[in-house]
Motif scaffolding. Structure first.
Motif, PDB file in Angstrom:
ATOM      1  N   TYR A 136       7.642 -14.204 123.502  1.00 20.22           N
ATOM      2  CA  TYR A 136       8.637 -13.610 123.801  1.00 20.22           C
ATOM      3  C   TYR A 136       8.486 -12.045 122.827  1.00 20.22           C
ATOM      4  N   THR A 137       8.025 -12.496 121.494  1.00 27.28           N
ATOM      5  CA  THR A 137       8.089 -11.379 120.648  1.00 27.28           C
ATOM      6  C   THR A 137       6.658 -10.547 121.040  1.00 27.28           C
ATOM      7  N   VAL A 188      13.178 -19.961 112.577  1.00 27.01           N
ATOM      8  CA  VAL A 188      14.015 -19.982 113.667  1.00 27.01           C
ATOM      9  C   VAL A 188      13.698 -21.434 114.505  1.00 27.01           C
ATOM     10  N   THR A 202       9.404 -15.935 110.346  1.00 26.24           N
ATOM     11  CA  THR A 202      10.517 -15.952 111.404  1.00 26.24           C
ATOM     12  C   THR A 202      10.634 -16.858 112.404  1.00 26.24           C
ATOM     13  N   SER A 225      10.120 -24.146 121.142  1.00 28.01           N
ATOM     14  CA  SER A 225      11.035 -23.008 120.537  1.00 28.01           C
ATOM     15  C   SER A 225       9.948 -21.815 119.964  1.00 28.01           C
ATOM     16  N   ARG A 264       2.033 -11.324 113.750  1.00 30.27           N
ATOM     17  CA  ARG A 264       2.027 -10.832 112.560  1.00 30.27           C
ATOM     18  C   ARG A 264       2.645 -11.746 111.607  1.00 30.27           C
ATOM     19  N   LEU A 265       2.394 -11.665 110.320  1.00 29.38           N
ATOM     20  CA  LEU A 265       3.077 -12.807 109.536  1.00 29.38           C
ATOM     21  C   LEU A 265       4.342 -12.849 109.571  1.00 29.38           C
ATOM     22  N   TYR A 266       5.081 -11.604 109.663  1.00 27.99           N
ATOM     23  CA  TYR A 266       6.399 -11.641 109.779  1.00 27.99           C
ATOM     24  C   TYR A 266       6.866 -12.372 110.959  1.00 27.99           C
ATOM     25  N   ASP A 267       6.119 -12.310 112.133  1.00 28.37           N
ATOM     26  CA  ASP A 267       6.552 -13.061 113.504  1.00 28.37           C
ATOM     27  C   ASP A 267       6.477 -14.592 113.221  1.00 28.37           C
ATOM     28  N   VAL A 294      16.449 -24.016 115.426  1.00 28.15           N
ATOM     29  CA  VAL A 294      16.706 -24.434 116.932  1.00 28.15           C
ATOM     30  C   VAL A 294      16.288 -25.589 117.385  1.00 28.15           C
ATOM     31  N   ILE A 337       7.925 -20.190 122.595  1.00 32.09           N
ATOM     32  CA  ILE A 337       8.655 -19.392 123.266  1.00 32.09           C
ATOM     33  C   ILE A 337       8.876 -18.006 122.398  1.00 32.09           C
ATOM     34  N   TYR A 338       9.168 -18.311 121.097  1.00 31.58           N
ATOM     35  CA  TYR A 338       9.530 -17.289 120.246  1.00 31.58           C
ATOM     36  C   TYR A 338       8.362 -16.259 120.184  1.00 31.58           C
TER      37      TYR A 338
END
Lengths: 270, 168
Positions: free
Chosen positions: B21-22, B36, B32, B14, B26-29, B40, B17-18
């Motif tokens: 897809y994004t 996530v 999160t 997951s 970055r650190l934020y990605d 999941v 994929i996250y």
């Protein structure tokens, strides 16, 4: 053959006539070629670090408009959506509370295994769409709509039994949905409440600090702009929409006999 | 605890994929993404994984990678070439048949892999399967043979061997 030709030429004539009408302004004024004042205002202010008393701290202008500049509008839209699902749930209120013990085998094992993997992918993509709503196109509603495809697929492929076995019940989904809607409402008045408690001035639906009110949601998180309240609105909208759709799907995929029971007595007029 | 071990592979998948897809790192990605994928992963662990020991085996994962490379660069190319030759030949020499083939893998994922591999190569489509007896029924556009054992060797043995290595 002749009929086809006549039909085709008629179609072409209609399309050409409509095109001519549209371009000559016969169907109303043509949109201006330059960016209109209101649009350029939004584009100039949404992420303008020089005018932080008017910005939304989000590079995504659409989300900024939807949840900040006209946030009240969107809240009422969400309430309409909430009401529509509420109506559907009320219509089938006795169906929803009784867990249905249907034994369905579901689809073939190839479909089941592939769906299992796809479910994971759908949830990851949905979460990314919702959590990046303030950075890239997408947002809470879109993410929630994507996420609700996963339970729909599971319901069809594995059968309703699957949800009952995993204790994903009506009341749990309803709790998630109500809680996220309550949090959505709370996000819109959180700064106002804080203002009351601390004696500062604040507004309903305030996101970033204004000239007369210093209270503000955080504009940045880690290394990206957060959009302040936009992030929270997206997150709670995501949960509310996903659980709301799932609720309706579970009810609509009940057996025919169960659904029909709701309508019994209709012919007697009560 | 068992559920946690089971969640490791789904969470990793997951996360991949996250991030893909994004489309940014970055650190934020990443933060999160990790949050996530944990959620999941735990949610889908029972749906996806039966035996967590198997899911964490690197040897099985290596076989999966080897299979993917082999499948896309050898098997797919071979059957595409065969079908191009068939469809371009002037007299369109077809020998369509539905052939029964016994397969050895009994794992759900294994059967899925074999069926999808056969279906995805041009010229062969799995139309039905019987898990208990371990039979798949394949529509074959140019059936060289209709005997179950020989057609097994011809069409599905390669995939079946890998499916056994990866999932059984």
């Amino acid at each position: 053959m002749l009929r086809d030709l006549v039909f085709a030429s008629l179609l072409v004539i209609i399309i050409l006539a409509l095109t001519y009408l549209t371009y000559s302004g016969g169907l109303g004024d043509l949109p201006p070629r330059d960016v209109r004042v209101i649009a350029s205002n939004y584009l100039n202010l949404t992420y303008n670090q020089g005018i932080t008393w008017l910005w939304a701290a989000s590079p995504e202008a659409v989300t900024a408009i939807v949840w900040d500049y006209r946030g009240l509008d969107t809240l009422f839209e969400t309430v309409v959506f909430y009401g529509a699902i509420l109506a559907a749930l009320t219509l089938f209120r006795s169906v929803s509370k009784v867990p249905e013990f249907v034994s369905s085998a579901g689809l073939s094992l190839v479909v089941k295994r592939v769906t299992a993997i796809v479910t994971l992918a759908i949830l990851a993509v949905a979460a990314s769409t919702a959590l990046h709503g303030h950075l890239t196109p997408g947002g809470g509603f879109q993410g929630g709509a994507i996420a609700s495809v996963a339970p729909l697929l599971l319901l069809v492929v594995f059968g309703k039994q699957f949800f009952i076995e995993r204790r994903i019940s009506y009341s749990k989904l309803l709790t998630i949905r109500n809680a996220s809607l309550a949090l959505l409402g709370f996000t819109s008045v959180a700064l106002l409440i804080l203002g009351f408690l601390t004696g500062f001035q604040a507004y309903i639906f305030q996101n970033q600090a204004k000239t007369v009110s210093t209270l503000s949601y955080p504009p940045y998180l880690l290394d990206v702009p957060l959009g302040g309240s936009l992030f929270f609105f997206n997150l709670f909208e995501f949960l509310a929409v996903a659980s709301g759709f799932t609720l309706v799907f579970t009810i609509l995929l009940s057996r025919d006999e169960t659904l029909r029971k709701e309508l019994e007595g209709e012919e007697l007029g009560y | 605890m068992k559920r946690l071990y089971k969640s490791i592979v789904p969470a990793l998948l997951s996360f991949v994929i996250y991030v893909v897809y994004t489309g940014s790192l970055r650190l934020y990605d990443i933060v999160t993404g990790v949050l996530v994928s944990v959620v999941v992963g735990v949610l889908t662990s029972n749906l996806l994984i039966e035996d967590w020991r198997k899911s964490l085996s690197l040897r099985r994962f290596a076989s999966l990678v080897r299979f993917a490379l082999r499948y896309f660069f050898i098997d797919e190319v071979k059957s595409h070439l065969l079908l191009i030759r068939l469809s371009l030949s002037p007299k369109l020499d077809l020998r369509p048949a539905i052939v029964k083939m016994p397969i050895k893998t009994r794992n759900d994922y294994g059967i899925t892999l074999v069926s999808l591999a056969i279906t995805n190569t041009p010229g062969t489509v799995v139309v039905d399967l019987n898990k208990e007896k371990g039979n798949i029924y394949v529509h074959w556009i140019y059936a060289k043979t209709t005997s179950p054992e020989e057609s097994y060797k011809e069409v599905s043995e390669v995939f079946d061997k890998y499916a056994l290595k990866i999932f059984d």
